[in-house]
Structure formats: structure tokens, C-alpha cells
Scaffold this active site. Structure first.
Site, PDB file in Angstrom:
ATOM      1  N   ARG A 168       0.843  -1.190   0.000  1.00  0.00           N
ATOM      2  CA  ARG A 168       0.000   0.000   0.000  1.00  0.00           C
ATOM      3  C   ARG A 168       0.881   1.243   0.000  1.00  0.00           C
ATOM      4  NH1 ARG A 168      -4.798   1.812  -1.687  1.00  0.00           N
ATOM      5  NH2 ARG A 168      -6.217   2.568  -0.080  1.00  0.00           N
ATOM      6  N   THR A 220      -8.764   0.160 -10.307  1.00  0.00           N
ATOM      7  CA  THR A 220      -8.250  -1.031  -9.639  1.00  0.00           C
ATOM      8  C   THR A 220      -8.335  -2.248 -10.573  1.00  0.00           C
ATOM      9  OG1 THR A 220      -8.989  -0.098  -7.525  1.00  0.00           O
ATOM     10  CG2 THR A 220      -8.323  -2.388  -7.488  1.00  0.00           C
ATOM     11  N   ASN A 233      -6.207   4.020  -7.523  1.00  0.00           N
ATOM     12  CA  ASN A 233      -7.423   4.577  -6.934  1.00  0.00           C
ATOM     13  C   ASN A 233      -8.421   4.968  -8.010  1.00  0.00           C
ATOM     14  OD1 ASN A 233      -9.016   5.055  -4.666  1.00  0.00           O
ATOM     15  ND2 ASN A 233      -8.441   7.196  -4.543  1.00  0.00           N
ATOM     16  N   GLU A 263      -4.293   8.032  -3.948  1.00  0.00           N
ATOM     17  CA  GLU A 263      -4.731   7.270  -2.784  1.00  0.00           C
ATOM     18  C   GLU A 263      -4.890   8.101  -1.516  1.00  0.00           C
ATOM     19  OE1 GLU A 263      -5.873   4.457  -2.846  1.00  0.00           O
ATOM     20  OE2 GLU A 263      -5.016   3.329  -4.488  1.00  0.00           O
ATOM     21  N   SER A 291      -7.796   0.465   2.904  1.00  0.00           N
ATOM     22  CA  SER A 291      -8.166  -0.013   1.569  1.00  0.00           C
ATOM     23  C   SER A 291      -9.321  -0.985   1.667  1.00  0.00           C
ATOM     24  CB  SER A 291      -6.971  -0.714   0.917  1.00  0.00           C
ATOM     25  OG  SER A 291      -7.338  -1.353  -0.291  1.00  0.00           O
ATOM     26  N   GLY A 335     -13.338  -2.382  -7.598  1.00  0.00           N
ATOM     27  CA  GLY A 335     -14.692  -1.911  -7.336  1.00  0.00           C
ATOM     28  C   GLY A 335     -14.819  -0.917  -6.213  1.00  0.00           C
ATOM     29  N   GLY A 336     -13.712  -0.291  -5.760  1.00  0.00           N
ATOM     30  CA  GLY A 336     -13.830   0.695  -4.695  1.00  0.00           C
ATOM     31  C   GLY A 336     -14.437   0.091  -3.446  1.00  0.00           C
TER      32      GLY A 336
END
Length: 585
Positions: A107, A380, A400, A419, A451, A471-472
Site C-alpha cells: 500500500r 483497480t 485509486n 490514494e 483499503s 470496485g472501490g
């Protein structure tokens, strides 16, 4: 559960016009005992070129981890709309020889200058443009470090080999697909602010158009430096200088020290049981694994197969609602805050959540919190791999939002992420995906933003499955539905095609894909007090939200010794393939 899931699966016929390119093995006669090793390699990714690159590494003598590096790097080239080496990701790995599962956390991290105050306007409100566009929206990238780490610690092949397909495709080009050209049109105003971005995306004097050849020579050179020098080829030296100069030229404040100081983290995955399966999934700073454990353990005691579809959706929604409420208040980077993972994932805690569910009526979300209560695009990407040795990889990576921050530092060839918007930049204020957070997810120097990415393994005595999706905020619920599909006995392709619904506590509504639920089910849910938001026609400059996600999954049936791949039919350029190995001697 089987009847209800197959009702939902019928809606997947909406996507029958897309082409599924998986090549599953022919079914073998049922074996009395489970096979010790898969009969080959299965890879599913969001782009055929990436899947092919992974199989190329297998043919070169590599393993699933070498294939993962190649797939990740190629996706970074061909999916700038979704991911790239200017972003980050999570790699869930299973090493068959040792039996070890490990979670590689790549990350992005917060620059020291990125304090909450830096994102407020003169009225004290969140400056949405700064949070999502340009240098202040970007965290320190983690994906290049992950490629080096996975290759060095788990692979067999050198980076020069595993990065070669990505370098070749960046230099020679690939055909622009509809999703990429449409995404550029939606983000064009932001991307054309920056000279480095214009040099890449307007190189021929015009915008990227579907069907044209898209070349990225600067990105090829950046990847060559990474291949030659490893970590120092990105985080120090020429690439680092270009990156820092580009960020500072646009007003950002990254430092040499924080770029060179980036490190991946190896973490222990979360694991829990559901319906005879062991589920292995992402720990914090992903919120996905904790939420998945909560939702499945809340649902576990119900015999969902015997319930009418509306009641099943109601109970699943109530489990989603409670998990997302806890996400808001408790989850963050475990290196900075005390995340109560043991409590949140304990069966006794799930029992308490279950007891608060009215089986006949929706629970208003604002009744779940004792404090004042303060959506998915095509960002993503995910890929799944099983190799002939039994190694497996579930990896989700991102920049993002569409094309990340929109900023390419001149000479680097890649877009930086945005992000920073995944932090709670202002407590209680929703981010671009409509989810909010408080102190646990506030930014701090070197901290990793929360996340939703949820790479996941499922393991039973008879079967292994690897799955995940973009897909957030909807990632977690799409993985939930995929897990329920595998538990119900669906094939990999059926799981990838399952219609989807979602609830995230706030806003207090069920959102659904077009035709995901029959009209009578929607009417029953509304009668129970649920707000059900059906897809709306796309407004100008926005895509339709008729479909979500891009789930990529592979599975191994150990009894029949059959590999399968499932590539989401919503994405016509994805590919799932199986490569058969030579018989073992």
C-alpha cells in the site's frame, strides 16, 4: 443458498454477448482421493496480454510468483486507467512447499507534508480537487517495491525476465480498448493540466482513441531501470530524481528520504472458517478481510438455501451494513493504530451483531452508532493464479480513481496514484467512494491509507479457489458474493458472472446492478424498509453504473484434478487460461 444464487446467476445472461477466453481442462474421471498437485497452471486477469505474460513465465521455468510479477507489470502498462507502478497493491501468496500463506502489503504511504490541514480550503471544508487530483493526492508508490520483493523472495526467475513482457509492450504498444478511451474522456480535463501527462497521452497530437496503438517509451525505460537495479532502480537514482522533480514542479513536497525509505510489509493473513471452507484473506490496512469475516460469520448459522430470495438479500444486506459501520470507526494502518482485529472477527462478536438483526425489517443505519453520523468506477484491477506446484497468488493493485491523480512526472511515463483520498482527510466526510472514516484512518507521515482490496483464498478438502475484484468500496461485498457462490458449488466462470448488490452502512441504501434482482424481490425489500437504488442512466461525462467490478478467479477441483478460470464477462478484454503441464514422473 443454491436456489437463490442460481436465480441471481440467471441475470448474468445480460452479458452473454461478451467472449470468455478461458480454456479449462477436460473433466477427468472422479478420483477417490484428492490430487496432490494441480495438473497445470491457471491464470485469470483483466487483460489477455497480462494473462499471456504470466503463462510465458511458466513456460520459461518460473512459478506462480514469477507469473504474478509479469502479470502485475503488464497490467501496469495496459491498464493505466486502473493500476500502475505509480500506485500500490496487496499480494496474497501461498507457498506450497512450506505451506505458508503470506500477505505482502504494498500500500502507498503518506508523505510527511500531507497533514489533514493541507487538504482543507479557506472555509475549513475538504478541498476535493487537492484530495483527488495532482501531486497532493498521491501517496508514495508501493507496487515497484512489491515486484522486487515477490521476485527476490519467492520467484525463480530474474526481474529482467519477468519484466521483459511489460517492457516490450510499453515500447511496441498495445491496442486501446473502449474502457480506456472512455475513461480518458471522463478525466481529460484533469490529465491535460500536466505537461508530463500530455506528453504520454497526447503524444500523437490527439487524445487516445479506441483501436489505435498506444506506445509508452518513457515507461519502458523506467521499467528497464527497475529490471536492472531492482529497488534502487525506482526509489533511488534517475527514476527517483525524475519523480521528485515532477512532483515538486507541480507544487508537491515529497522528499528523497521518504521515497528511498519506502518498504513493503509482510503480514499474517486473516483466516476463518465458513461452511466447510477455510477462508484466507487480507488483514489491515485492508478493511476487506475483517469485513468479510464479520459478514460470513454473521450469516453462517442461517440456512440460506431454504430462504426466499428477498429474505436472503435482506439478511446479507444487514450483515454488510454492520461490517461497514465497524469499518468506519475502527480500521486503519495497524502500524499506527490499535485495530481490534481479534474482537471484530470473533464468532462471539458476530453473534452479537446477528442478534441485532430483525429478520423481517431493515435496520436504519443511524441506529447502529452511538455517535453522530457524519460511487464505483473502473479503477483497480485483480488477478488470480494457481500453478502446477500448488503455489497460488491473489493480487489486487490500484491507482485509486480513473487514471489516478492524472499526473505523470515528465520522463517517467507512469501516472501517480490519488490514494490520499482513501484517508479520512476530514473526519466524517465521505471520500470519492462515499465511505467515511475518523481518527483511526487519519493521515500521518509514512502511514498507509485504509483499503477495500480483498484478495482471498478459499480452501476445502476438495477444492481451492482464488478470487478478488476491483470496485472501490464495493470490492468487499463482491468478494462476499463470490465466496457464497463457491460455497454453493458454482464454477469459476459462474462466480465471475454473478450479479451484484451492495450496502455500505452510509448512505443507507442497497445499490444493485441492472436486472440483478427481480422486480418482486425489490418490492419485497422496499416493503421491509430498505431503500433500493436501481442503476440510473449515465449523466454527461459519467459512465453508466449498470455493471460493477471485474472479478478474476481460478479454482482447482482436487478430486477431479481439474483447473478452471473465470474472467468477468463485464470486461471483454480480460482472459482466464489454463496451461496443462507435462505429466509428472
Amino acid at each position: 443458498m443454491r436456489v437463490a444464487l442460481r436465480v441471481l446467476l440467471s441475470a448474468s445472461l445480460l452479458y452473454a454477448g461478451t467472449t470468455f477466453t478461458a480454456t479449462p481442462l477436460q473433466a477427468a474421471p472422479a478420483a477417490k482421493t484428492a490430487a496432490a498437485h494441480p495438473p497445470g497452471t491457471a491464470i485469470a486477469s483483466a487483460h489477455a496480454l497480462a494473462t499471456d505474460a504470466g503463462l510465458e513465465m511458466i513456460r520459461a521455468g518460473g512459478n506462480a510468483f514469477d507469473a504474478a510479477v509479469a502479470v502485475s507489470a503488464v497490467l501496469s502498462v495496459v491498464e493505466p486507467i486502473s493500476s500502475g507502478i505509480g500506485g500500490g497493491g496487496f499480494f496474497l501468496l501461498h507457498d506450497a512447499k512450506s505451506g505458508k500463506d503470506v500477505f505482502v502489503d504494498a500500500r502507498e504511504t503518506a508523505p510527511a507534508a500531507a497533514t489533514p490541514a493541507a487538504y482543507l480550503d479557506e472555509k475549513g471544508e475538504l478541498n476535493r480537487d487537492r484530495a483527488t487530483n495532482g501531486p497532493w493526492s498521491a501517496g508514495i508508490p508501493g507496487l515497484p517495491a512489491a515486484l522486487v520483493h515477490v521476485s527476490k523472495q519467492y520467484g525463480r526467475l530474474p526481474l529482467k525476465t519477468t519484466l521483459a513482457p511489460a517492457i516490450r509492450i510499453a515500447r511496441e504498444g498495445f491496442e486501446v480498448y473502449e474502457r480506456m478511451s472512455r475513461g480518458y474522456a471522463a478525466r481529460r480535463e484533469v490529465m491535460e493540466r500536466y505537461p508530463g501527462t500530455r506528453a504520454v497521452f497526447l503524444a500523437d497530437g490527439d487524445t487516445v482513441e479506441q483501436g489505435e496503438l498506444f506506445r509508452q517509451p518513457d515507461l519502458a525505460r523506467t521499467l528497464e531501470r527497475l529490471a536492472a537495479r531492482g529497488f534502487d532502480g525506482f526509489y533511488r537514482g534517475e527514476t527517483a530524481k525524475l519523480l521528485l522533480d515532477g512532483v515538486r514542479a507541480e507544487g508537491g513536497q515529497w522528499t528523497v528520504q521518504e521515497l528511498a525509505g519506502y518498504r513493503v510489509r509482510e503480514r499474517e493473513p486473516l483466516r476463518f472458517g465458513y461452511d466447510g471452507w477455510e477462508v484466507v484473506t487480507a488483514p489491515p490496512p485492508s478493511s476487506g478481510g475483517v469485513a468479510l469475516a464479520q459478514m460470513l460469520q454473521v450469516l453462517g448459522p442461517w440456512d440460506l438455501a431454504k430462504l426466499p430470495p428477498a429474505e436472503r438479500v435482506h439478511l446479507t444486506t444487514e450483515a454488510m451494513r454492520r461490517a461497514y459501520r465497524d469499518r468506519t470507526f475502527y480500521l486503519g494502518d495497524p502500524d499506527f493504530v490499535d485495530v481490534p482485529v481479534a474482537t471484530l472477527t470473533h464468532p462471539a462478536y458476530a453473534a452479537g451483531l446477528r442478534a441485532s438483526i430483525n429478520p423481517d425489517k431493515a435496520t436504519p443505519s443511524d441506529l447502529l452508532s452511538g455517535r453522530p453520523t457524519p460511487l464505483e468506477d473502473e479503477e483497480t484491477t485483480h488477478f488470480s493464479i494457481i500453478d502446477a506446484g500448488g503455489n497460488r497468488v491473489a493480487a489486487t493493485q490500484t491507482v485509486n480513481l480513473l487514471f489516478g491523480s492524472g499526473l505523470v512526472a515528465p520522463g517517467t511515463g507512469f501516472l501517480l496514484n490519488n490514494e490520499m483520498d482513501d484517508f479520512a482527510l476530514k473526519a466524517g466526510t465521505p471520500n470519492a467512494f462515499g465511505v467515511m472514516g475518523f481518527d483511526a484512518n487519519a493521515p500521518a507521515p509514512g502511514k498507509r491509507m485504509l483499503s477495500s482490496m480483498t484478495p482471498t483464498f478459499m480452501v476445502s478438502p476438495d477444492k481451492v479457489a482464488v478470487l478478488g475484484t476491483p470496485g472501490g468500496s464495493r470490492i468487499i461485498t463482491m468478494v462476499l458474493l463470490g465466496v457464497l457462490g463457491y460455497a454453493d458449488g458454482l464454477s469459476a466462470q459462474q462466480v465471475a458472472a454473478l450479479p451484484r448488490f451492495h450496502h455500505q452502512w452510509m448512505p443507507d441504501a442497497i445499490s444493485i446492478e441492472k436486472n440483478a434482482l427481480p422486480s418482486d424481490v425489490i418490492a419485497t425489500l422496499r416493503g421491509m424498509g430498505h431503500t433500493v437504488n436501481e442503476p440510473q442512466e449515465a449523466s454527461e461525462g459519467r459512465r453508466s453504473s449498470d455493471t460493477w467490478g471485474n472479478l478474476q478467479t481460478v479454482s482447482w477441483d482436487k478430486r477431479r484434478n481439474v483447473l478452471e478460470g473465470g474472467s468477468d464477462p463485464r470486461n471483454p478484454v480480460g482472459k482466464a487460461s489454463v496451461q496443462v503441464s507435462a505429466p509428472r514422473r
